[in-house]
Each structure stands twice: as structure tokens, then as C-alpha cells.
Design an enzyme around this catalytic site. Sequence first.
Site, mmCIF file in Angstrom:
data_model
loop_
_atom_site.group_PDB
_atom_site.id
_atom_site.type_symbol
_atom_site.label_atom_id
_atom_site.label_comp_id
_atom_site.label_asym_id
_atom_site.label_seq_id
_atom_site.Cartn_x
_atom_site.Cartn_y
_atom_site.Cartn_z
ATOM 1 N N ASN A 114 0.534 -1.259 0.262
ATOM 2 C CA ASN A 114 0.437 0.153 -0.123
ATOM 3 C C ASN A 114 1.189 1.450 0.347
ATOM 4 O O ASN A 114 1.444 1.519 1.104
ATOM 5 C CB ASN A 114 -0.559 0.063 1.759
ATOM 6 C CG ASN A 114 -1.445 1.617 1.477
ATOM 7 O OD1 ASN A 114 -1.766 1.859 0.497
ATOM 8 N ND2 ASN A 114 -2.504 1.138 2.474
ATOM 9 N N LYS A 171 0.176 4.050 -0.470
ATOM 10 C CA LYS A 171 -0.115 5.500 0.191
ATOM 11 C C LYS A 171 -0.156 6.611 -0.098
ATOM 12 O O LYS A 171 0.233 6.386 -2.009
ATOM 13 C CB LYS A 171 -0.434 5.989 2.013
ATOM 14 C CG LYS A 171 0.124 4.227 2.060
ATOM 15 C CD LYS A 171 0.058 4.515 4.281
ATOM 16 C CE LYS A 171 0.663 3.642 4.613
ATOM 17 N NZ LYS A 171 0.385 3.486 6.388
ATOM 18 N N HIS A 217 -9.621 1.367 4.795
ATOM 19 C CA HIS A 217 -8.311 1.422 5.384
ATOM 20 C C HIS A 217 -8.561 2.548 6.747
ATOM 21 O O HIS A 217 -9.178 3.269 6.701
ATOM 22 C CB HIS A 217 -7.278 1.819 4.759
ATOM 23 C CG HIS A 217 -5.623 1.801 4.833
ATOM 24 N ND1 HIS A 217 -5.742 3.025 6.243
ATOM 25 C CD2 HIS A 217 -4.673 1.395 4.649
ATOM 26 C CE1 HIS A 217 -4.536 2.759 6.425
ATOM 27 N NE2 HIS A 217 -4.243 1.635 5.963
ATOM 28 N N GLU A 271 -7.314 4.759 7.500
ATOM 29 C CA GLU A 271 -6.335 5.754 7.729
ATOM 30 C C GLU A 271 -7.910 6.632 6.864
ATOM 31 O O GLU A 271 -7.793 7.785 7.148
ATOM 32 C CB GLU A 271 -5.535 6.328 6.910
ATOM 33 C CG GLU A 271 -4.293 5.848 7.620
ATOM 34 C CD GLU A 271 -2.766 5.290 7.070
ATOM 35 O OE1 GLU A 271 -2.945 5.273 5.548
ATOM 36 O OE2 GLU A 271 -1.882 4.934 7.554
ATOM 37 N N GLU A 279 -5.216 -5.154 10.801
ATOM 38 C CA GLU A 279 -4.749 -4.163 11.061
ATOM 39 C C GLU A 279 -5.168 -3.126 12.091
ATOM 40 O O GLU A 279 -5.641 -2.111 11.984
ATOM 41 C CB GLU A 279 -4.759 -2.715 9.471
ATOM 42 C CG GLU A 279 -4.003 -3.424 8.441
ATOM 43 C CD GLU A 279 -3.790 -2.458 7.601
ATOM 44 O OE1 GLU A 279 -2.712 -3.161 7.083
ATOM 45 O OE2 GLU A 279 -4.041 -1.564 7.320
ATOM 46 N N GLY A 289 2.526 2.059 10.571
ATOM 47 C CA GLY A 289 3.524 2.755 9.959
ATOM 48 C C GLY A 289 3.956 3.388 12.132
ATOM 49 O O GLY A 289 4.370 4.785 12.061
ATOM 50 N N SER A 324 3.301 -2.366 10.680
ATOM 51 C CA SER A 324 4.830 -2.676 10.717
ATOM 52 C C SER A 324 5.829 -3.574 9.832
ATOM 53 O O SER A 324 6.286 -4.135 11.010
ATOM 54 C CB SER A 324 5.354 -2.175 12.377
ATOM 55 O OG SER A 324 4.577 -0.807 12.436
HETATM 56 C C1 PEP Z 1 -0.682 0.136 5.992
HETATM 57 O O1 PEP Z 1 -0.681 1.221 5.919
HETATM 58 O O2 PEP Z 1 -1.826 -0.715 5.946
HETATM 59 C C2 PEP Z 1 0.619 -0.875 6.663
HETATM 60 C C3 PEP Z 1 0.146 -1.831 7.252
HETATM 61 O O3 PEP Z 1 1.254 0.530 7.216
HETATM 62 P P1 PEP Z 1 2.966 -0.058 7.626
HETATM 63 O O4 PEP Z 1 3.461 -1.399 7.210
HETATM 64 O O5 PEP Z 1 3.548 1.493 7.525
HETATM 65 O O6 PEP Z 1 2.688 -0.183 8.751
#
Ligand code: PEP
Length: 253
Positions: free
Chosen positions: A9, A11, A95, A97, A167, A173, A212
Amino acid sequence: MRDKHVVGNWKLNGSLAGNDSLVRAILAGVTPRAGRHLAVCVPAPYLAQAQSLLKGTPVAWGGQDVSRFEKGAYTGEVSGAMLREFGATFAIVGHSERRTLFGDTDAVVAEKFASARKAGLVPILCVGETLAEREGGTTEPVLARQLDAVLARVGAAGLDGALVAYEPVWAIGTGRTATAAQAQEAHAFLRGRVAGQDAAVAARLPMLYGGSVKGSNAAELFAMPDVDGGLIGGASLVAEDFLAIWRAAVAAE
Ligand code: PEP
């Protein structure tokens, strides 16, 4: 045995030149393997570039969101049919966000999920609890609420062929990853919830972990019986990091 998926992803990141080198470096390091799927979800303006670089390769592509509307006066929206026209396979929906920064409610996410399916996309439904919710002991009710909104809209049959991504918001992040045991517990809970409506759909539903994920922790996460791969943010922007996660998925049972 379910297939494993590794989905990047990007973003709000990328540029024509940067994407070009990233994608070429990924392609140079990818060894295709049956039952293993690799994809990148790119910002909408780069769908044409993704299509031209990735068509005919082992790497699929998708959008990071999809409109719940098919067409009309909805400034700024991108429909499922538009994503499909650029060869997208996947669309991320829900997601965290989008939920926290752009007001996507459970009901909106359910509509987006239905819209993606109607357009022939594979939705990647993201669900996850905040740190306050985890610490308050409400992880399972939160996951249930987010999943149930989609189940109520499309039924268990509507989840068949889709992906779910657990998630935890506190892991996205932040560099703080859920332990393999925490991920497994949440995935087993979600799968059980789907099984309550349709055991066969639940058994074949790929469930990704996101938050992460790195080359150094992917193998442990992917070894869990209900973790069928990862949704990868930060590490999907660096070819070698993304490829390390891919190799962990290839090596996983
Ligand atoms: C995401 O935004 O879906 C995500 C898992 O980000 P990160 O791997 O940076 O934590």
C-alpha cells in the site's frame, strides 16, 4: 491450505520516476511461485503507469480506495469500473486512515466493499482496533462491528473471493508490530465470525496482517495458521524490504 498474498500500500507516495525504479527493482527480484500472490496498491493517478509496467508480470496492482458510487456528481471519487479499466485487480476498502481521517464509517466501508465487488475487483477489507480499544479490552467487539457491517451488506457469500486485512491501528506506521500470537488471535476471531455464517467461505478466506511488517518479522507472522500474508505500508516503498517480505511468504508453509 490457503494461498498467501503480499500486497503493498503505497499510500500518498510516489512519482513517475520513483515508481518506475521501484517497480523495476521489484520485478527484477520476484520469483513467481504458485499459490503466492504479490501486488501493489498505487495512488489513482499512477494506475496507468502500473498497468504499463506490470501487465503480463507476476505482480498485480490495485487502488487504495473505491467510490461507493458508480458515476455522477461526486467530485474527486474514483469508481470501481475506472479501476478495472486500468487493469486493477484489488481495491483496499476501510483502511484505518480512511476511517479516521476521511470519515469512512462502517456503513460507507460496506457500500465501498459492495461497489468493488460489483465492478469485479477483489476488495481488501481492512479492520482493526485502536490502542485505546485494545487497552480497554474491546478489540473483539470492534472487529466484530467492522466485519458485521460488511457481512450485513453482502452476506458471507459476498466475502468469498475477497481478502480481509487485520490492521491494528496502533501498529500502522508506528514500527510497533502485533506479536504473531496477537495477530493469530485476531485472525482466528474474525475467521470464526465468518464461519458463524458460512464455514466453507471462512475456511478459504485469505486473511492478511498489516502493521509494521518487515523482512525481519514477516516469517514469524506468516507462520501463524490464520495469517495468510501481509498488507504492507512503509516497507512496500523500498524494493529490497518488500522483496524480503515476499520471500518470507514464498518460504511459508
Ligand atoms: C498500512 O498502511 O496498511 C500499513 C500496514 O502500514 P505499515 O506497514 O507502514 O505499518
